[in-house]
Write a protein that holds these residues in place. Structure first.
Motif, short mmCIF file in Angstrom:
data_model
loop_
_atom_site.label_atom_id
_atom_site.label_comp_id
_atom_site.label_asym_id
_atom_site.label_seq_id
_atom_site.Cartn_x
_atom_site.Cartn_y
_atom_site.Cartn_z
N LYS B 20 0.83 -1.21 0.00
CA LYS B 20 0.00 0.00 0.00
C LYS B 20 0.86 1.26 0.00
CE LYS B 20 -4.67 -0.47 1.69
NZ LYS B 20 -5.49 -0.55 2.90
N ARG B 21 1.99 1.17 0.70
CA ARG B 21 2.85 2.33 0.79
C ARG B 21 3.45 2.66 -0.58
NH1 ARG B 21 6.92 1.01 3.62
NH2 ARG B 21 5.61 -0.21 5.01
N SER B 23 2.06 2.05 -3.25
CA SER B 23 1.01 2.57 -4.10
C SER B 23 0.72 4.03 -3.78
CB SER B 23 -0.26 1.74 -3.94
OG SER B 23 -0.91 2.09 -2.74
N ARG B 24 1.18 4.50 -2.63
CA ARG B 24 0.94 5.92 -2.32
C ARG B 24 1.71 6.81 -3.29
NH1 ARG B 24 2.83 8.25 3.26
NH2 ARG B 24 1.36 6.72 4.06
N ARG B 27 -0.04 6.63 -6.46
CA ARG B 27 -1.28 7.41 -6.47
C ARG B 27 -0.98 8.90 -6.68
NH1 ARG B 27 -3.19 5.69 -1.74
NH2 ARG B 27 -2.76 7.70 -0.77
N ARG B 28 0.09 9.35 -6.02
CA ARG B 28 0.48 10.75 -6.19
C ARG B 28 0.86 11.02 -7.63
NH1 ARG B 28 4.10 11.54 -1.80
NH2 ARG B 28 2.99 12.10 0.08
#
Lengths: 323, 297
Positions: B20-21, B23-24, B27-28
């Motif tokens: 998930k990290r 993917s941060r 995402r940005r």
């Protein structure tokens, strides 16, 4: 005398003699440390207290040889390291951990929590792959960082946890001495208590010695055997912790102790205001630095700077008026 | 243990699993859809350049005098030029030079920039003064003129062009690296590194440079298209890759001379070139969003 001094040197982890440091800036020079004489013996933690700008952070940085003092000498375990190169200092740095004021900023942002704690082992080439991990995990466990937090990055932890990690990292090389620069100042009061408890446990379990810089006297009282009070780059009073709190000699120390807020049944006691009505002479450069704020100041304080002198009751104080 | 029981009092942070990290950042990056489109386009361009031999339908050098100036047909999707060479194949092959010079020169710039910038920024003082004066002097050189002189001196090989393009453009990189390093050097964790006994070299390699990389990476994505531009411009003034090897600059030059009668000869290479440059800019913007962590810590 000479033999006693040599013997005491052996138990001294860090000693500084006449340590003076000046910062030069465009507006002239600032003397951050002025002729400090301090000794940290094994098992005898030292607290450095004083207000902002009193030179306590500079002192702890000089003691770690992050910079060279303008004058004076620094001794580590009986060696004069004042002029040593970084390469020569490296093995001695293993025995000295450092925890800074800013838990988040002091951790490597590009490493995970576990990576941060392993880093000193890598730098010193200690242990290998799985053994390193094992040691780091043991340290994490010791400071109370749960396993699920070990793979995350520093910014994902709370301030208290970050400081725990910083302490674990400082202890990774098995030091005898931890240098703590305002290690709890940036934390919430409840978290401060946790970290202080942790530091007390570590001190007892691992036989650690601390040099603890703080503006918070109460914290120093809990962790240190002796206290040096600094004012404008000089030590104005040095004593064993109990004695210093029981009978402060220097007017500045008295003021500091009185200014600890107390919660009593009658409510919060009012803080004494800094009198600030001392003597200001024309030649205030030569006299006692505290004279301008000192309620006890007399003419002599403006003319002559008091040196640290031994008191018959024990302890040292730099004040003409103190008894 | 006594300590671990107290841990529960710490306010629990939101711990994200590693996936998930990662993917941060993603995402940005994709917050701006153009960045994603740009990245896809850049990847296509690079893959096409690498596999030009497999992708191109014809030999780009093969003239066919029976099929000159053909408009787009099923045999020649983008038509043929004055010698009957397939335009699509020529454009595909021309991406090779653009990519070799664009990325190659950027690697050279990055290497020089990192070495000089890190030295100047970390050591400061005298070393900084000397190195930055050198940078100032090189900064004063007119980039394009200097590139022309170098190519004339060294011959029209791809290596000469690569050297010519990177000869002056490393100064920008050196400045960015220096300013980043000077900033990172002040961080408390650098002091921590000293406290644990890390040498200067270890400190720079392990902590200073990795934490200075954000703006540098952004600069790289803007540097690559700038290099491509110089390379194409050298071609336009006749100092680039020599014909018949296809080159975007040369294609555009030839195309614009025939623009009134055979406009497709100009439109396709020019459009592709413009889109490539634009894509890099979008990728750079996306990376800027990733590294601009001030918005959320």
């Amino acid at each position: 005398m000479a033999i006693a001094e040599i013997l005491s040197d052996r138990t001294s982890l860090v000693k500084v003699e006449h340590m003076t440091h000046e910062f030069r800036s465009g507006r002239g020079k600032i003397v951050a440390c002025d002729g400090l004489n301090l000794m940290v013996r094994k098992g005898e933690s030292l607290g450095l207290v004083g207000e902002s700008g009193s030179g306590k952070s500079t002192a702890i940085r000089l003691m770690q040889r992050f910079m060279r003092p303008s004058q004076g000498k620094i001794w580590w375990q009986g060696h004069d390291v004042t002029r040593w190169s970084e390469r020569r200092l490296k093995p001695y740095r293993q025995k000295m951990g450092f925890v800074s004021q800013d838990p988040y900023g002091s951790l490597f942002p590009n490493r995970t929590i576990l990576g941060n704690v392993i880093e000193p082992l890598i730098i010193h080439g200690i242990a290998e792959g799985p053994e390193r991990m094992r040691r780091a995990e043991a340290l994490m466990d010791r400071v109370g960082i749960a396993a699920i937090h070990q793979q995350v990055f520093p910014h994902e932890l709370s301030g208290g946890q970050q400081q725990r990690v910083a302490i674990a990292r400082a202890m990774a090389l098995g030091p005898d001495l931890l240098m703590l620069d305002e290690a709890v100042s940036s934390l919430d009061v409840s978290i401060q208590a946790q970290i202080i408890n942790l530091l007390q446990d570590l001190k007892a379990d691992l036989d650690l010695t601390y040099v603890f810089v703080s503006h918070n006297l109460a914290v120093v009282r809990l962790l240190c055997e002796s206290v040096a009070v600094m004012y404008l780059g000089r030590v104005v009073e040095f004593n064993r912790t109990e004695a210093l709190f029981a009978t402060p000699r220097h007017p500045y120390t008295k003021m500091l102790i009185q200014s600890i807020p107390r919660l009593t049944d009658e409510g919060v006691s009012a803080l004494p205001e800094d009198p600030g009505r001392g003597l200001i002479g024309e030649n205030s450069g030569t006299g006692c630095a505290y004279a301008a704020r000192c309620p006890l100041a007399v003419e002599r304080c403006l003319a002559e700077a008091p040196g640290l002198r031994q008191l018959p009751s024990g302890g040292e104080v730099a004040c003409h008026q103190a008894k | 243990m006594a300590t671990s029981s107290r841990v529960e009092n710490d306010s629990a942070p939101n711990i994200l699993p590693t996936a998930k990290r990662r993917s941060r950042a993603w995402r940005r990056f994709t917050k701006n859809k153009l960045s994603l489109i740009g990245a896809v386009f850049v990847v296509i361009v690079v893959l096409t350049a690498i596999f030009a031999r497999e992708v191109a339908p014809y030999n780009p050098l093969q003239a066919n005098f029976l099929e000159t100036y053909q408009g787009p047909t099923w045999q020649h999707l983008l038509g043929t030029d004055s010698l009957g060479r397939d335009m699509l194949s020529r454009i595909i092959y021309s991406l090779r030079n653009a990519c070799i010079v664009g990325f190659g020169a950027e690697i050279v710039e990055l290497t020089i920039g990192l070495m000089l910038g890190a030295t100047a920024g970390y050591l400061g003082g005298f070393a900084d003064t000397i190195l930055m004066r050198v940078v100032d002097v090189v900064y004063g050189f007119p980039t394009f003129l200097f590139a022309i002189i170098l190519v004339v001196m060294m011959g029209h090989t791809i290596l000469a062009i690569l050297v010519a393009v990177s000869a002056t453009s490393w100064v920008g990189m050196a400045r960015i690296v220096r300013s980043q390093v000077m900033q990172v050097r002040q961080s408390p964790y650098i002091e921590s590194a000293r406290a644990m006994g890390a040498s200067t070299w270890q400190t720079v390699i392990r902590y200073v440079l990795p934490n200075s990389m954000g703006p540098v990476l952004v600069a790289v994505t803007f540097g690559i298209p700038a290099n491509m531009m110089i390379e194409a411009a050298l071609s336009v003034v006749g100092l680039g890759i020599q014909p018949p090897t296809p080159d975007l600059g040369e294609l555009i030059l030839v195309g614009q001379s025939a623009v009134l009668s055979y406009s497709y000869l100009l439109i396709w290479p020019a459009l592709l070139f413009a889109l490539t440059l634009l894509s890099f800019s979008f990728v750079g913007d996306g990376l800027r969003n990733v590294f601009d962590t001030k918005s959320d810590r």
